[in-house]
Design a protein around this motif. Structure first.
Motif, short mmCIF file in Angstrom:
data_model
loop_
_atom_site.label_atom_id
_atom_site.label_comp_id
_atom_site.label_asym_id
_atom_site.label_seq_id
_atom_site.Cartn_x
_atom_site.Cartn_y
_atom_site.Cartn_z
N ALA A 1 49.78 83.90 9.32
CA ALA A 1 50.32 82.94 10.63
C ALA A 1 49.98 81.58 10.39
CB ALA A 1 50.20 83.30 11.63
N TRP A 2 48.62 81.88 10.06
CA TRP A 2 47.09 81.03 10.39
C TRP A 2 47.15 80.12 8.85
CZ3 TRP A 2 45.05 78.80 13.69
CH2 TRP A 2 45.33 78.48 15.25
N THR A 3 47.72 80.61 8.06
CA THR A 3 47.36 80.44 5.76
C THR A 3 48.44 80.29 5.42
OG1 THR A 3 47.06 82.50 5.17
CG2 THR A 3 45.12 81.55 6.37
N HIS A 4 49.44 81.45 6.25
CA HIS A 4 51.07 81.19 5.62
C HIS A 4 50.87 82.04 4.47
CE1 HIS A 4 52.22 78.66 8.36
NE2 HIS A 4 51.14 77.33 8.23
N ALA A 5 49.89 82.72 4.04
CA ALA A 5 50.21 83.24 2.86
C ALA A 5 50.51 84.20 2.62
CB ALA A 5 48.41 83.86 2.50
N PRO A 6 51.34 85.07 0.86
CA PRO A 6 52.21 86.16 1.10
C PRO A 6 51.35 87.34 1.69
CG PRO A 6 52.05 84.95 -1.00
CD PRO A 6 50.98 84.44 -0.14
N HIS A 7 52.11 88.64 2.14
CA HIS A 7 52.26 89.29 3.36
C HIS A 7 50.89 89.87 2.80
CE1 HIS A 7 52.21 92.58 6.47
NE2 HIS A 7 52.73 92.93 5.99
N GLY A 8 51.24 90.43 1.70
CA GLY A 8 50.61 91.66 1.03
C GLY A 8 49.61 90.91 0.74
N TYR A 9 48.90 90.58 0.04
CA TYR A 9 47.65 88.82 0.43
C TYR A 9 47.10 88.66 1.57
CZ TYR A 9 48.96 87.20 -4.21
OH TYR A 9 49.14 87.50 -6.21
N ALA A 10 47.63 88.55 2.78
CA ALA A 10 46.51 88.75 3.78
C ALA A 10 46.09 89.70 4.40
CB ALA A 10 48.09 88.51 4.91
N ILE B 1 39.06 81.66 12.68
CA ILE B 1 38.54 83.28 13.01
C ILE B 1 39.03 82.98 14.65
CG2 ILE B 1 37.02 84.59 13.71
CD1 ILE B 1 35.34 83.75 10.66
N PRO B 2 38.02 82.20 15.93
CA PRO B 2 38.66 82.40 16.85
C PRO B 2 40.32 82.05 17.49
CG PRO B 2 36.77 80.90 16.67
CD PRO B 2 37.49 81.17 15.20
N GLY B 3 41.13 81.33 17.07
CA GLY B 3 42.75 81.28 16.43
C GLY B 3 43.11 82.23 15.85
N ILE B 4 42.48 82.76 14.61
CA ILE B 4 43.99 84.34 14.58
C ILE B 4 42.98 85.47 14.90
CG2 ILE B 4 42.87 85.62 12.48
CD1 ILE B 4 42.55 82.99 10.76
N THR B 5 41.48 85.23 15.75
CA THR B 5 41.46 86.82 16.26
C THR B 5 42.39 86.90 17.80
OG1 THR B 5 39.27 86.80 15.94
CG2 THR B 5 39.41 87.36 17.77
N GLU B 6 42.46 85.40 18.46
CA GLU B 6 43.24 85.79 19.85
C GLU B 6 44.45 85.90 19.40
OE1 GLU B 6 44.28 85.42 23.84
OE2 GLU B 6 42.49 84.84 22.60
N LEU C 1 40.11 89.04 -2.13
CA LEU C 1 39.13 89.96 -0.94
C LEU C 1 38.92 90.15 0.13
CD1 LEU C 1 38.12 92.00 -4.06
CD2 LEU C 1 39.44 92.37 -2.32
N THR C 2 39.17 88.37 0.33
CA THR C 2 38.68 87.70 1.34
C THR C 2 40.24 86.16 1.80
OG1 THR C 2 38.15 85.60 -0.17
CG2 THR C 2 36.46 87.46 0.50
N ILE C 3 39.90 86.58 3.17
CA ILE C 3 40.32 85.68 3.65
C ILE C 3 40.58 83.89 2.93
CG2 ILE C 3 40.95 87.13 5.36
CD1 ILE C 3 39.23 85.18 7.63
N GLY D 1 46.44 91.11 9.81
CA GLY D 1 47.11 90.77 8.10
C GLY D 1 48.11 89.47 8.27
N HIS D 2 48.83 89.88 9.56
CA HIS D 2 49.77 89.48 10.60
C HIS D 2 49.11 88.07 11.09
CE1 HIS D 2 52.97 92.17 11.56
NE2 HIS D 2 53.35 92.06 10.32
N SER D 3 48.43 87.82 11.34
CA SER D 3 47.55 86.87 12.23
C SER D 3 47.44 85.70 11.27
CB SER D 3 46.60 86.89 13.26
OG SER D 3 46.12 86.12 13.85
N VAL D 4 46.46 86.61 10.09
CA VAL D 4 45.52 85.84 8.84
C VAL D 4 47.04 85.18 8.17
CG1 VAL D 4 45.11 85.61 6.64
CG2 VAL D 4 43.76 87.41 8.33
#
Length: 390
Positions: free
Chosen positions: A280-289, A360-365, A348-350, A275-278
């Motif tokens: 960082a890439w989307t700037h979404a609120p933490h709980g949503y990520a 996805i590759p960047g979020i994974t890395e 429920l989805t990124i 969720g932290h990585s998601v």
């Protein structure tokens, strides 16, 4: 309980709609200069800032302001706060806001008197401050329920340049000296932040709950906290001004992550890491990520933790055990969790957060991998979880 542990929590709490009245007396124990950290300015619009400033003045304090602490505090903002604290010889850091402001304030407090590269030492290398290093005291006036940062030593900072978000849990020296929790203050936050905070609470509990198989008192406490947040969330979503529901949510948030229910547990923080990585890439609120990757992650974890997931279904969601195999019961519990998430309006989805397949590759890395409760993930596993969550 099979684990070995020690427990110490030095934070003093003031809770209730009159809790701010205790601020003036608490300020007497600290020096004359206060660094006041806060966010984008909502505390000014809703009047909370004026109340706090009036008390600081009555207490005879000189206060230096550091506004603009964002939802995902950045390394650049951390550097700015450290500079302000150093230049003004600050005696106390007062965080006025939600969990991000509290997290950020602890990060500043740890870094001000460290002469080296604090980003490298504390966040990249995950080291603690040296025993003889001076640390600034922190206090929190909470305006949003979710992170539990008001009674723990956790921080999360984002290196925006490298799209890398990482947390660090400091030792007890960085726990807030005192925190003020007025549930009425949480009624001023936007609805989406309230919902994100609700799921942050729920996921904090699940990360500690879904690990180990022993008969652990911590699990009974966790089940009660989950039932409380589920019950109160349904009321608060329909009526955000319901004081009783908001006060229960606020109190549950504190106990979800003040280290109590993790005692004797392995714990599992990989939903948070992904969720932290998601985030960082989307700037979404933490709980949503967190919500956006939870179902894919827990479906995988369930395979190795069937007894606990079956217990979750029965003890948290009241799903009858009769006529169901252990797997059927566990699956029913996750389906009910999903239905509750949809009921209160969580993503429920990124992709709902703006993530695309090429991210996805960047979020994974940039996902930090820790040992987990029922799974030890590889980077390939994380990629598959993200693909299932798109």
């Amino acid at each position: 309980m099979l684990g070995n542990f020690s427990y110490y929590n030095p934070t003093k709490l003031y809770f209730g709609d009159e809790s701010l009245n205790f601020l003036k007396d608490e300020l007497k124990g600290y020096g004359p200069v206060v660094l006041l950290n806060y966010g984008s300015g909502s505390v000014k619009r809703n009047g909370i800032y004026d109340q706090v400033v009036a008390i600081l003045r009555e207490a005879g304090k000189t206060f230096v302001e550091n506004p603009g602490v964002m939802t995902n505090p950045t390394l650049e903002k951390l550097n700015e706060g450290v500079k302000i604290a150093r230049e003004n010889n600050v005696d106390l850091i007062l965080a006025l806001g939600g969990g991000s402001v509290c997290d950020y304030s602890k990060a500043v407090a740890a870094s001000v008197y460290y002469e080296g590269d604090y980003w490298d030492k504390f966040w990249l290398k995950q080291e603690q401050p040296d025993a003889d290093q001076k640390l600034l005291p922190v206090a929190c006036i909470l305006t949003m329920a979710g992170t539990g940062s008001e009674m723990n030593a956790g921080t999360v900072i984002t290196d925006a340049e490298h799209t890398f978000k990482v947390g660090h849990v400091f030792d007890s020296r960085l726990m807030p000296k005192f925190s003020i929790l007025n549930p009425k203050f949480t009624m001023t936050v936007p609805e989406n932040q309230m919902k994100a905070g609700i799921y942050d609470i729920m996921n904090h509990i699940m990360e500690q709950y879904f690990s180990d198989f022993d008969d652990n008192t911590s699990d009974y406490l966790a089940e009660g906290l989950m039932r409380s947040v589920i019950h109160s969330s349904r009321i608060a979503v329909k009526n955000p001004q319901d004081y009783e529901a908001r006060s229960n949510i606020m109190w549950t948030a504190t106990w979800a992550l003040n280290t109590l229910i993790g005692l004797g547990k392995k714990e599992d923080w990989m939903v948070h890491m992904i969720g932290h990585s998601v985030g960082a890439w989307t700037h979404a609120p933490h709980g949503y990520a967190l919500a956006s990757v939870s179902m894919a992650y827990y479906r995988r974890a369930m395979k190795n933790g069937l007894p606990k997931f079956a217990r979750f279904a029965h003890n948290v969601w009241d799903i009858p055990t009769e006529g169901k195999t252990e797997r059927e019961l566990a699956e029913a519990g996750l389906e009910t969790l999903k239905n509750w998430m949809q009921e209160i309006g969580l993503p429920l989805t990124i992709s709902e957060l703006g993530a695309t397949a090429d991210m996805i590759p960047g979020i994974t890395e940039t996902t930090v991998v820790y040992p987990a409760g029922y799974l030890d993930l590889t980077k390939e596993d994380i990629t598959e979880i993200l693909k299932e969550s798109i």
